[in-house]
Design an enzyme around this catalytic site. Structure first.
Site, PDB file in Angstrom:
ATOM      1  N   SER A 296      49.191  29.487 119.951  1.00  0.00           N
ATOM      2  CA  SER A 296      48.805  30.868 120.185  1.00  0.00           C
ATOM      3  C   SER A 296      47.374  31.109 119.689  1.00  0.00           C
ATOM      4  CB  SER A 296      49.820  31.800 119.511  1.00  0.00           C
ATOM      5  OG  SER A 296      49.621  33.137 119.854  1.00  0.00           O
ATOM      6  N   ASP A 360      54.188  31.773 130.688  1.00  0.00           N
ATOM      7  CA  ASP A 360      53.601  32.420 129.515  1.00  0.00           C
ATOM      8  C   ASP A 360      52.267  33.062 129.891  1.00  0.00           C
ATOM      9  OD1 ASP A 360      52.864  33.201 126.974  1.00  0.00           O
ATOM     10  OD2 ASP A 360      52.428  31.177 126.258  1.00  0.00           O
ATOM     11  N   HIS A 416      56.650  32.409 125.143  1.00  0.00           N
ATOM     12  CA  HIS A 416      55.533  32.000 124.289  1.00  0.00           C
ATOM     13  C   HIS A 416      55.998  31.255 123.027  1.00  0.00           C
ATOM     14  CE1 HIS A 416      51.382  32.262 122.960  1.00  0.00           C
ATOM     15  NE2 HIS A 416      51.737  32.828 121.828  1.00  0.00           N
TER      16      HIS A 416
END
Length: 508
Positions: A296, A360, A416
């Site tokens: 991320s 995602d 995610h």
């Protein structure tokens, strides 16, 4: 709904909204630890024999079919021979479709190092150590059940920010009694021990960056402006090489009044990497690799950090480049413009592999409209614009809809989730090939901090938590037991200034 209101709710009941969004990232829960506190006994009620609980594995096989496992390559000696190839010496040509078994196992291993950031982060606002790591450097991997990985932590990393990244930074409700009011633990640096080094074929230095820990609202706050890397102190000769301003601020921001962020995250990493490369590659003459990884937002920091390491020539001993530098990115956003990609991939020769879930949204930003996927003619027209971004490295695209263990959901935080990515890696074999677990990695890990498994798996959502939420009895009272006194917290090695001075980043 206000961001503060949403952040206070458990991640499993937060509902996502449409894109462009404030999507919700899985809120990682901390590792369960033994506690002296008494617990309620399980019910002793007897159930009819017809209602006896079946084993979870047999139930899953009845509902979802048998759990297939493909043969796993034995990395004893094999990895030592092939590690340069696995780290991208050939740009992973021929290793992605079908997926090379050894590459898969290494991607999962590095992903587990990143997951360790989430599993050890203290996000409890009632703790005076909220925003720090729950464990000491010495016991980090032991406390996480990862001692068999064979690495030891050499340094913790801290960061501060001059801009708002919602829910990236966590703070205690205790205000002035906290360990720090300006810093957050953001990752760690570790090095392989002698036994692991023999197995890996080289001494492996890993730099691990933490991602966001609660709702994924930072994605909406990405600045459209780009900043030349030269302006943040990275010695690039080309001012057209630019990165997203928020990432650069988080990477280089510091506060000299704070014990933990008096050095920027950049300074902390560069000084430690310089020290370790000189020690193992220089003084001891060993083969060494530098592996930078994150998930991320942490993935964006990993890309920027690896670029910085290369520009600062920290992979060189003398005049010869001796240390391979590789980025392992999981669900990461774009970081810089087209010139950044060209400088990163071609001119500096940094290797990067990006593991993404095709559903995602995070890897699609910034540069949602203008990016490396647009037609070449249009890209030449817009690549210099401040809203144009380009991914670096090589992409390994996964699809969660191929897994028979995962349910159909509209919760984009599940798409995610890092543990979901590791599950998909374990079962993916190539385009058009059937999903089958390679190592038998437990699918239950997917639901650590999400609600992504089908009900037939018999795994409750968001199951990972502290025993009694960290409360224990002491002197006849229940209280929250924190890890240790503030004075025992690790901050910066005493030789940090020495190596920064040698790098020309600080004055005498």
């Amino acid at each position: 709904m206000a961001a503060t209101a949403r952040a206070s709710l458990p991640p499993c009941i937060l509902m996502p909204v449409a894109w462009p969004i404030r999507p919700i990232l899985n809120q990682p829960l901390v590792r369960a630890r033994p506690s002296p506190a008494p617990t309620l006994r399980a019910s002793t009620a007897r159930f009819p024999s017809a209602m006896k609980e079946e084993s979870r594995s047999s139930t899953i096989e009845k509902e979802l079919g048998p759990i297939e496992k493909t043969p796993v390559a034995n990395d004893g000696g094999l990895l030592a021979d092939r590690w340069r190839e696995i780290h991208g010496s050939g740009d992973w040509v021929g290793l992605l479709d079908p997926v090379d078994p050894l590459l898969r196992s290494e991607l999962i291993r590095y992903g587990e190092f990143v997951q360790a950031c989430y599993d050890s982060f203290n996000y409890d606002p009632y703790s005076r150590f909220c925003g720090n790591c729950r464990y000491s450097q010495e016991s980090f991997f032991d406390d996480l059940g990862m001692a068999d990985h064979g690495y030891s932590v050499t340094r913790y990393l801290y960061a501060t920010s001059n801009i708002e990244f919602p829910n990236f930074f966590r703070a205690s409700k205790l205000h002035k009694r906290t360990w720090s009011q300006k810093a957050n633990w953001i990752g760690y640096i570790a090095v392989s021990g002698d036994e692991a080094t023999a197995r890996l074929g080289r001494r492996d230095i890993i730099v691990v960056w933490r991602g966001t820990v609660t709702v994924l609202e930072w994605i909406e706050d990405l600045r459209t402006s780009q900043q030349p890397v030269k302006e943040v102190g990275i010695p690039c000769p080309d001012e057209s090489v630019k990165v997203e301003s928020g990432f650069a601020d988080l990477y280089t921001g510091k506060d000299k009044t704070c014990r933990f962020c008096k050095y920027s995250a950049r300074e902390q990493v560069l000084s430690e990497v310089r020290k370790l490369v000189e020690l193992y590659a220089g003084e001891k003459g060993e083969e060494v690799s530098v592996s930078v990884m994150g998930h991320s937002l942490g993935s964006a920091l990993a890309v920027l950090n690896a670029y910085d390491i290369a520009e600062m020539e920290l992979t060189k001993v003398g005049e010869k480049a001796v240390v391979p530098l590789t980025v392992f990115s999981f669900a990461g956003p774009r970081v810089g413009n087209a010139r950044f990609k060209e400088r990163f991939d071609k001119e500096l020769g940094i290797k990067a592999i990006r593991v993404v879930n095709t559903h995602d949204s995070v890897p699609k930003v910034p540069g949602l409209v203008f990016n490396e996927r647009v037609p070449a003619l249009l890209w030449r027209m817009v690549e210099g614009m401040p809203w144009s971004y380009s991914h670096v490295g090589v992409e390994l695209e996964l699809d969660h809809k191929l897994s028979p263990f995962l349910k159909d959901t509209s919760d984009i935080s599940c798409f995610h989730n890092l543990e979901a990515h590791l599950h998909l890696l374990d079962g993916y074999h190539g385009k058009g090939r059937r999903f089958a677990l390679a190592s038998g990695r437990d699918p239950a890990l997917v639901n650590k901090s999400s609600d992504f498994l089908k009900e037939q798996s018999l795994v409750p959502p968001c199951w990972r938590q502290d025993h009694n939420k960290g409360m224990a009895q002491a002197d006849g009272r229940w209280m929250l037991l924190d890890r240790r006194d503030e004075e025992a917290l690790e901050d910066h090695p005493p030789d940090t200034h020495h190596f920064l001075r040698r790098l020309g980043l600080v004055k005498s």
